[in-house]
Scaffold this motif. Sequence first.
Motif, PDB file in Angstrom:
ATOM      1  N   LEU A 196       0.823  -1.211   0.000  1.00 24.00           N
ATOM      2  CA  LEU A 196       0.000   0.000   0.000  1.00 24.00           C
ATOM      3  C   LEU A 196       0.859   1.264   0.000  1.00 24.00           C
ATOM      4  CD1 LEU A 196      -2.760  -1.083   2.546  1.00 24.00           C
ATOM      5  CD2 LEU A 196      -2.960  -0.932   0.054  1.00 24.00           C
ATOM      6  N   ASP A 200       0.763   3.596  -3.942  1.00 30.42           N
ATOM      7  CA  ASP A 200      -0.291   4.451  -3.396  1.00 30.42           C
ATOM      8  C   ASP A 200      -1.199   4.902  -4.539  1.00 30.42           C
ATOM      9  OD1 ASP A 200      -1.789   5.996  -1.707  1.00 30.42           O
ATOM     10  OD2 ASP A 200      -0.409   7.702  -1.725  1.00 30.42           O
ATOM     11  N   LEU A 201      -2.420   4.443  -4.526  1.00 31.29           N
ATOM     12  CA  LEU A 201      -3.350   4.704  -5.625  1.00 31.29           C
ATOM     13  C   LEU A 201      -4.445   5.686  -5.193  1.00 31.29           C
ATOM     14  CD1 LEU A 201      -3.752   1.026  -6.886  1.00 31.29           C
ATOM     15  CD2 LEU A 201      -2.433   2.855  -7.980  1.00 31.29           C
ATOM     16  N   PRO A 202      -5.001   6.450  -6.137  1.00 30.23           N
ATOM     17  CA  PRO A 202      -6.055   7.415  -5.803  1.00 30.23           C
ATOM     18  C   PRO A 202      -7.377   6.731  -5.488  1.00 30.23           C
ATOM     19  CG  PRO A 202      -5.723   7.348  -8.174  1.00 30.23           C
ATOM     20  CD  PRO A 202      -4.642   6.484  -7.571  1.00 30.23           C
ATOM     21  N   ARG A 203      -8.181   7.386  -4.653  1.00 20.87           N
ATOM     22  CA  ARG A 203      -9.533   6.925  -4.328  1.00 20.87           C
ATOM     23  C   ARG A 203     -10.530   7.899  -4.949  1.00 20.87           C
ATOM     24  NH1 ARG A 203      -5.226   4.433  -1.859  1.00 20.87           N
ATOM     25  NH2 ARG A 203      -5.892   2.923  -0.274  1.00 20.87           N
ATOM     26  N   LYS A 206     -13.896   9.583  -3.335  1.00 16.62           N
ATOM     27  CA  LYS A 206     -14.038   9.203  -1.929  1.00 16.62           C
ATOM     28  C   LYS A 206     -14.162  10.456  -1.063  1.00 16.62           C
ATOM     29  CE  LYS A 206     -11.941   6.673   1.897  1.00 16.62           C
ATOM     30  NZ  LYS A 206     -10.790   5.916   2.411  1.00 16.62           N
ATOM     31  N   LEU A 218      -8.025   5.815 -11.500  1.00 11.24           N
ATOM     32  CA  LEU A 218      -7.409   4.657 -10.855  1.00 11.24           C
ATOM     33  C   LEU A 218      -6.671   3.816 -11.886  1.00 11.24           C
ATOM     34  CD1 LEU A 218      -6.959   2.772  -8.455  1.00 11.24           C
ATOM     35  CD2 LEU A 218      -9.261   1.857  -8.821  1.00 11.24           C
ATOM     36  N   SER A 245      -2.848  -3.634  -3.815  1.00  3.33           N
ATOM     37  CA  SER A 245      -3.183  -2.226  -3.576  1.00  3.33           C
ATOM     38  C   SER A 245      -4.397  -1.808  -4.392  1.00  3.33           C
ATOM     39  CB  SER A 245      -1.982  -1.340  -3.928  1.00  3.33           C
ATOM     40  OG  SER A 245      -2.278   0.019  -3.695  1.00  3.33           O
ATOM     41  N   PHE A 246      -4.462  -2.274  -5.639  1.00  3.45           N
ATOM     42  CA  PHE A 246      -5.610  -1.955  -6.495  1.00  3.45           C
ATOM     43  C   PHE A 246      -6.907  -2.477  -5.883  1.00  3.45           C
ATOM     44  CE2 PHE A 246      -8.708  -3.172  -9.653  1.00  3.45           C
ATOM     45  CZ  PHE A 246      -8.799  -2.058 -10.475  1.00  3.45           C
ATOM     46  N   THR A 249      -7.946  -0.548  -2.803  1.00  8.83           N
ATOM     47  CA  THR A 249      -8.437   0.775  -3.199  1.00  8.83           C
ATOM     48  C   THR A 249      -9.851   0.694  -3.750  1.00  8.83           C
ATOM     49  OG1 THR A 249      -6.184   1.521  -3.689  1.00  8.83           O
ATOM     50  CG2 THR A 249      -7.989   2.747  -4.706  1.00  8.83           C
ATOM     51  N   GLU A 252     -12.289   0.308  -0.950  1.00  4.82           N
ATOM     52  CA  GLU A 252     -12.519   1.536  -0.187  1.00  4.82           C
ATOM     53  C   GLU A 252     -13.482   2.470  -0.920  1.00  4.82           C
ATOM     54  OE1 GLU A 252      -9.040   3.562   1.112  1.00  4.82           O
ATOM     55  OE2 GLU A 252      -8.146   1.773   2.013  1.00  4.82           O
ATOM     56  N   VAL A 253     -13.321   2.553  -2.239  1.00  2.00           N
ATOM     57  CA  VAL A 253     -14.207   3.422  -3.026  1.00  2.00           C
ATOM     58  C   VAL A 253     -15.646   2.904  -2.971  1.00  2.00           C
ATOM     59  CG1 VAL A 253     -14.752   4.222  -5.357  1.00  2.00           C
ATOM     60  CG2 VAL A 253     -12.380   4.232  -4.553  1.00  2.00           C
TER      61      VAL A 253
END
Length: 360
Positions: A196, A200-203, A206, A218, A245-246, A249, A252-253
């Motif tokens: 993670l 580090d990937l965008p949400r 969110k 993403l 990580s994908f 993420t 979470e979205v």
Amino acid sequence: MIVLGIETSCDETAAAVVDDHGTVRADVVLSQIEEHRPFGGIVPEIAARAHLETLDGVIRGTMREADMEFAALDGIAVTGGPGLIGGVMIGMMAGKAISAAHHLPFVGVNHLEAHALTARLTDMVSFPYLVLLVSGGHTQILVAEDVGVYKRWGTTIDDALGECFDKSAKLMGLPYPGGPNLEKLAFTCDDHVSALKRFDLPRPLKGREGCDFSFSGLKTAVRQHVEKLPAGNLKQSDVAALAYSFQITAGEVLVDRCHNAIEQFFSTYPQSDKMPAFVVCGGVAANQHLRARLKDLTHNKKMDFIAPPLSLCSDNGAMIAWVGIEKLKRNMTDALDIAARPRWPLDPTAEKRPGGGIKA
């Protein structure tokens, strides 16, 4: 009441016989994975040709498995859209021919409605209920108020989540079908904290109000991370960490957007003592990590979490037959001149969204 359902909207040639008790008497699905594997994705012309070559045999095999003759059926239900128009037309013509030859009522089924109503086939869920529909072509949050009555509260403004899974998997060098292979590899990641931090990937969206989704950013971020990896063949440990990580993420979205939808649902539909249902459906609903995250969310929000068996997440004839049963009980049949539709929104009154509105 017993109905034959036919599904040919994408890359599965499927048929099933279902009765009004929810018993699936026969269910045959012929996958086209091998036909499309060399191209790394679904080729519409190849899909249509495969449906044309195999649908007759699939229908005959289904009727044989159910040990029934066409004359014993109470109706024919066929996917009428949305989907790849060549395949949809082939299924519709086959269903119409059976209907006409055996004088059986015909129902043209919205493929998205079939996914949304699968929970009534498997769990007899009561209306209204909240639906998260996640597939390769659609990502939507809807309220199912009744058969044929849906309110769309959220949709993707660009890519669907299933499309994002598949294209991200392709960027990582994973074989077709991408989404399931990405999920498998993500579970092999052995250093979650490092994965993670490194990837580090965008949400997207969110923390924002509303229930809409966005996944193109993403996917772009995945491409940028892949391009920064050492040249040459990608190391499996690197790809596993990026896949992990994908998937985290994406979860979470979904949780963030569905949290907003649940709050809106309780304020819009005051509940009795009965716990309302949250239904996740569509091909991406087979992802075990996403199921677990959504199950935790709904448990905390006092909603009944419903997800179809894995066999009913992907396209199948049983869900089409069930919509036929629901509609025949309400005398909602179609004439044989009903047209196949590449686009067919469940909520035609919903406000269009830039980019995603065409798939609403």
